[in-house]
Design a protein around this motif. Structure first.
Motif, PDB file in Angstrom:
ATOM      1  N   PHE A   1       0.900  -1.241  -0.337  1.00  0.00           N
ATOM      2  CA  PHE A   1      -0.257  -0.042  -0.048  1.00  0.00           C
ATOM      3  C   PHE A   1       0.896   1.397  -0.051  1.00  0.00           C
ATOM      4  CE2 PHE A   1      -2.570   3.043   1.643  1.00  0.00           C
ATOM      5  CZ  PHE A   1      -3.986   3.364   1.319  1.00  0.00           C
ATOM      6  N   ASP A   2       0.794   2.299  -0.841  1.00  0.00           N
ATOM      7  CA  ASP A   2       0.783   3.311  -0.822  1.00  0.00           C
ATOM      8  C   ASP A   2       0.798   4.555   0.227  1.00  0.00           C
ATOM      9  OD1 ASP A   2       2.781   5.334  -1.797  1.00  0.00           O
ATOM     10  OD2 ASP A   2       2.698   5.230  -4.103  1.00  0.00           O
ATOM     11  N   VAL A   3       1.714   4.642   1.207  1.00  0.00           N
ATOM     12  CA  VAL A   3       0.988   5.187   2.396  1.00  0.00           C
ATOM     13  C   VAL A   3       1.332   6.728   2.118  1.00  0.00           C
ATOM     14  CG1 VAL A   3       1.293   6.149   4.791  1.00  0.00           C
ATOM     15  CG2 VAL A   3       0.693   3.854   4.024  1.00  0.00           C
ATOM     16  N   LYS A   4       2.726   7.070   0.943  1.00  0.00           N
ATOM     17  CA  LYS A   4       2.685   8.457   1.040  1.00  0.00           C
ATOM     18  C   LYS A   4       1.933   9.060  -0.308  1.00  0.00           C
ATOM     19  CE  LYS A   4       6.998  11.024   0.004  1.00  0.00           C
ATOM     20  NZ  LYS A   4       8.439  11.526  -0.094  1.00  0.00           N
ATOM     21  N   LYS A   5       1.006   8.351  -1.181  1.00  0.00           N
ATOM     22  CA  LYS A   5       0.318   9.115  -2.054  1.00  0.00           C
ATOM     23  C   LYS A   5      -0.860   8.883  -1.228  1.00  0.00           C
ATOM     24  CE  LYS A   5      -1.811   8.200  -6.401  1.00  0.00           C
ATOM     25  NZ  LYS A   5      -1.646   7.007  -7.482  1.00  0.00           N
ATOM     26  N   TYR A   6      -1.288   8.151  -0.381  1.00  0.00           N
ATOM     27  CA  TYR A   6      -2.333   8.362   0.234  1.00  0.00           C
ATOM     28  C   TYR A   6      -2.425   9.363   1.528  1.00  0.00           C
ATOM     29  CZ  TYR A   6      -6.119   7.040   4.007  1.00  0.00           C
ATOM     30  OH  TYR A   6      -7.027   6.788   4.538  1.00  0.00           O
ATOM     31  N   ALA A   7      -1.618   9.794   2.024  1.00  0.00           N
ATOM     32  CA  ALA A   7      -1.362  10.676   2.917  1.00  0.00           C
ATOM     33  C   ALA A   7      -1.529  12.379   2.025  1.00  0.00           C
ATOM     34  CB  ALA A   7       0.055  11.065   3.380  1.00  0.00           C
ATOM     35  N   ALA A   8      -1.165  11.880   0.716  1.00  0.00           N
ATOM     36  CA  ALA A   8      -1.437  13.515   0.150  1.00  0.00           C
ATOM     37  C   ALA A   8      -2.491  13.868  -0.323  1.00  0.00           C
ATOM     38  CB  ALA A   8      -0.850  13.197  -1.098  1.00  0.00           C
ATOM     39  N   SER A   9      -3.851  12.373  -0.423  1.00  0.00           N
ATOM     40  CA  SER A   9      -4.867  13.259  -0.372  1.00  0.00           C
ATOM     41  C   SER A   9      -5.979  12.695   1.064  1.00  0.00           C
ATOM     42  CB  SER A   9      -5.602  12.430  -1.285  1.00  0.00           C
ATOM     43  OG  SER A   9      -4.966  12.906  -2.064  1.00  0.00           O
ATOM     44  N   TYR A  10      -5.493  12.053   2.223  1.00  0.00           N
ATOM     45  CA  TYR A  10      -6.057  11.603   2.861  1.00  0.00           C
ATOM     46  C   TYR A  10      -5.579  11.884   4.143  1.00  0.00           C
ATOM     47  CZ  TYR A  10      -8.735   9.294  -0.374  1.00  0.00           C
ATOM     48  OH  TYR A  10      -9.214   9.301  -1.985  1.00  0.00           O
ATOM     49  N   ASP A  11      -6.260  12.014   5.249  1.00  0.00           N
ATOM     50  CA  ASP A  11      -5.285  12.335   6.701  1.00  0.00           C
ATOM     51  C   ASP A  11      -4.745  10.624   7.352  1.00  0.00           C
ATOM     52  OD1 ASP A  11      -4.311  13.150   9.040  1.00  0.00           O
ATOM     53  OD2 ASP A  11      -6.397  13.742   9.624  1.00  0.00           O
ATOM     54  N   TYR A  12      -3.860  10.299   7.019  1.00  0.00           N
ATOM     55  CA  TYR A  12      -3.223   9.202   7.833  1.00  0.00           C
ATOM     56  C   TYR A  12      -2.315   9.561   8.830  1.00  0.00           C
ATOM     57  CZ  TYR A  12      -0.190   5.139   8.104  1.00  0.00           C
ATOM     58  OH  TYR A  12       0.126   3.622   8.286  1.00  0.00           O
ATOM     59  N   GLY A  13      -3.126   8.669   9.731  1.00  0.00           N
ATOM     60  CA  GLY A  13      -2.573   8.969  10.945  1.00  0.00           C
ATOM     61  C   GLY A  13      -3.646  10.087  12.070  1.00  0.00           C
ATOM     62  N   ILE A  14      -4.739   9.399  11.363  1.00  0.00           N
ATOM     63  CA  ILE A  14      -6.239  10.411  11.907  1.00  0.00           C
ATOM     64  C   ILE A  14      -6.475  10.199  12.762  1.00  0.00           C
ATOM     65  CG2 ILE A  14      -8.419   8.914  10.539  1.00  0.00           C
ATOM     66  CD1 ILE A  14     -10.024  11.043  10.163  1.00  0.00           C
ATOM     67  N   LEU A  15      -6.372   8.368  13.285  1.00  0.00           N
ATOM     68  CA  LEU A  15      -7.016   7.881  14.407  1.00  0.00           C
ATOM     69  C   LEU A  15      -5.612   7.420  15.735  1.00  0.00           C
ATOM     70  CD1 LEU A  15      -8.833   5.638  15.313  1.00  0.00           C
ATOM     71  CD2 LEU A  15      -7.598   3.472  14.531  1.00  0.00           C
ATOM     72  N   SER A  16      -4.480   7.237  15.212  1.00  0.00           N
ATOM     73  CA  SER A  16      -3.601   7.598  16.019  1.00  0.00           C
ATOM     74  C   SER A  16      -2.543   9.189  16.591  1.00  0.00           C
ATOM     75  CB  SER A  16      -2.479   6.147  15.848  1.00  0.00           C
ATOM     76  OG  SER A  16      -1.534   7.059  13.826  1.00  0.00           O
ATOM     77  N   GLY A  17      -2.824   9.782  15.941  1.00  0.00           N
ATOM     78  CA  GLY A  17      -2.233  11.257  16.210  1.00  0.00           C
ATOM     79  C   GLY A  17      -0.826  10.995  14.914  1.00  0.00           C
ATOM     80  N   ARG A  18      -0.098  10.257  14.757  1.00  0.00           N
ATOM     81  CA  ARG A  18       0.993  10.248  14.217  1.00  0.00           C
ATOM     82  C   ARG A  18       0.911  10.901  13.022  1.00  0.00           C
ATOM     83  NH1 ARG A  18       4.019   4.572  15.975  1.00  0.00           N
ATOM     84  NH2 ARG A  18       3.125   4.406  18.018  1.00  0.00           N
ATOM     85  N   ILE A  19       2.563  11.218  12.590  1.00  0.00           N
ATOM     86  CA  ILE A  19       2.396  12.439  11.174  1.00  0.00           C
ATOM     87  C   ILE A  19       3.202  11.800  10.495  1.00  0.00           C
ATOM     88  CG2 ILE A  19       3.334  14.945  10.497  1.00  0.00           C
ATOM     89  CD1 ILE A  19       3.269  16.039  13.793  1.00  0.00           C
ATOM     90  N   LEU A  20       3.033  11.218   8.944  1.00  0.00           N
ATOM     91  CA  LEU A  20       3.856  10.875   8.133  1.00  0.00           C
ATOM     92  C   LEU A  20       5.084  11.168   8.110  1.00  0.00           C
ATOM     93  CD1 LEU A  20       4.231   8.394   6.296  1.00  0.00           C
ATOM     94  CD2 LEU A  20       3.515   9.717   5.021  1.00  0.00           C
ATOM     95  N   GLU A  21       5.322  12.589   8.472  1.00  0.00           N
ATOM     96  CA  GLU A  21       7.023  12.836   8.497  1.00  0.00           C
ATOM     97  C   GLU A  21       7.460  12.120   9.146  1.00  0.00           C
ATOM     98  OE1 GLU A  21       4.372  14.576   7.183  1.00  0.00           O
ATOM     99  OE2 GLU A  21       4.733  14.616   5.227  1.00  0.00           O
TER     100      GLU A  21
END
Length: 499
Positions: free
Chosen positions: A155-175
């Protein structure tokens, strides 16, 4: 009565619960990985969500409770190398992977039976839903959010995070995750360190393998829950539950892949129970501080001073709110044991009492009001994010009333007949029906009955209930052969003696 409010981990606040379909609730809870025996830490989520299940039914909802069995899959755990635990432990125990799975699935079911947990409505397995997982992966790939590398799909997390909130549940920041996630052996084929496996190519020695469009392999850990929850509850459902340790990466990844595949936030309310700790550290196999459930029941662990019954452990778990840390100690368990004995004795006393006050005797209005308040508050506490700890505190408050009614220190006329029946009903409803406390079904000297022996007795009891007398007699003969004498009591309990 107040409305049910649930602490939603997604929004980090309590929210009024409203089901998607009036009168119906869909609830998915992450089940066990059956690579080994369940331990005390595993007891907490399944007891917690059993109470949630019971209470929703008490409120009148028709609940579809789905709890999966993870019997295959590629595991990616934060800070540790990926591994397939089923294959790993099957090799160590010199068993076929599905032999291992069956062994520990049976033991898990037996432990849940000891705790008095209700069976889920549906219990799907990862291996039984390979097709659904493959189809979901194909959809994610078609939408451009997954890629294949040499037979594995990520799964391409970086592409997903560009349009969606990856970390919405855990509060983590992709960078931050990309900077702190270390490189793990065998994962250099990923485009980004944060990407996770949807499908893994099976190496030649890997026994558990299935055909797919990308070659023979096996599914990722996260994809199974997304595929099974959507099949049985729909693309969006009411409650998703599990331990706090699953917030990241497991539930975060579930949200991401489900949102791409289905276009919806998969669950509206996310519930997470806190951990059981030992000396301030999470109990877990990786930390080497676990106590197996059979060891809890037999006392056969150096960290235990004695054996503890299943109901004592259930009571121990429910004495603390599910979102609070619960620290293990022999002192705490022995305190729970004494508290349970006191409550159960009061419950049995109360059920035997009958209201027999003579007309015209004076009512103690203050006492009557206090008893009614303690009873009515139980609903308020359960509606406040399933606060079992406060419910038990109120039941303890009324034990002195019950014992005084029995002993005559409080005369029956001092409370009204309506209040007396409310007290009886409250104890039955909350202690037995909702909290699931019951009289122990198996008795023995110091409760030190071997775990496997208990399982055989329960298997025999189940066989008798479905009128499979051949199996029942076979198990009884096996028990007799090893020196166990059984006596079935009229109330359904089983007494035993060792020759």
């Amino acid at each position: 009565m107040s409305e049910l409010r649930i602490y939603n981990s997604l929004h980090r606040q309590k929210e009024v619960f409203t089901s998607l379909t009036p009168g119906h609730v869909g609830m998915y809870v992450c089940g066990p990985t059956v690579s080994g025996e369940s331990h005390l830490g595993h007891a907490r989520p399944y007891i917690t969500f059993d109470v949630v299940y019971r209470y929703l039914q008490h409120l009148g909802y028709k609940v579809r409770y789905v709890r999966n069995i993870t019997d295959a899959g590629h595991f990616e755990e934060e800070g540790r190398a990926a591994e397939d635990k089923i294959s790993k432990f099957a090799t160590l125990e010199k068993l076929e992977p599905m032999e291992l799975v069956q062994k520990y699935t049976n033991l898990f079911h037996w432990a849940m039976l000891q705790f008095g947990n209700l069976e889920p409505s549906i219990e799907p397995t990862a291996t039984g839903h390979i097709i659904e997982q493959i189809e979901m992966i194909k959809t994610i790939m078609e939408k451009g959010y997954a890629y294949e590398v040499d037979g594995s799909v990520y799964f391409d997390v970086k592409k997903y995070a560009a349009s969606y909130d990856y970390g919405i549940l855990s509060g983590r920041i992709l960078e931050d995750m990309l900077e702190t996630t270390r490189e793990l052996e065998g994962q250099d084929d990923k485009q980004n360190k944060a990407d996770f496996a949807l499908w893994k190519k099976a190496p030649p020695e890997h026994i558990m393998r299935w055909p797919s469009p990308w070659g023979e392999g096996f599914p990722g850990w996260h994809i199974e829950c997304s595929a099974m929850s959507s099949k049985y509850l729909g693309n969006q459902f009411d409650i998703h539950g599990g331990g706090m340790d699953l917030q990241f990466p497991h539930h975060e990844c579930e949200i991401a892949q489900s949102e791409i595949a289905h276009g919806d936030m998969m669950a509206r309310y996310w519930m997470h129970n806190n951990m059981i700790t030992i000396n301030g550290r999470k109990m877990g196999k990786a930390y080497g501080n676990t106590i197996k459930l059979t060891e809890m029941f037999t006392g056969d662990n150096p960290q235990l001073e004695k054996a503890y019954s299943p109901m004592t452990i259930r009571f121990f778990v429910l004495q603390t709110h599910y979102r609070s840390t619960l620290d293990f100690s022999n002192e705490a368990l022995q305190g729970a044991e004494k508290g349970l004995q006191r409550l159960w004795a009061a419950y049995e006393t109360l059920q035997k009492l009958s209201y027999n006050a003579a007309a015209g005797q004076p009512l103690n209005e203050e006492l009557d009001k206090q008893v009614r308040q303690w009873c009515l508050e139980c609903a308020e506490f359960m509606n406040d994010d399933f606060n079992t700890a406060k419910v038990l505190a109120n039941l303890f408050e009324t034990t002195s009333i019950v014992n005084s009614l029995k002993g005559g220190q409080i005369k029956m006329h001092e409370i009204s007949e309506t209040t007396f029946h409310l007290l009886q009903e409250t104890w039955k409803t909350y202690l037995v029906d909702i909290l699931g406390i019951r009289q122990e079904t198996i008795t023995g000297e110091d409760n030190k009955l071997d775990g496997v022996l208990q399982m055989l007795i329960e298997m025999r009891k189940e066989a008798k209930s479905r009128k499979d007398y051949a199996t029942s007699d076979k198990i009884r003969n096996e028990l007799l052969a090893i020196g166990v004498q059984l006596k079935d009591e009229k109330d359904g309990t089983v007494s035993y003696s060792l020759q």
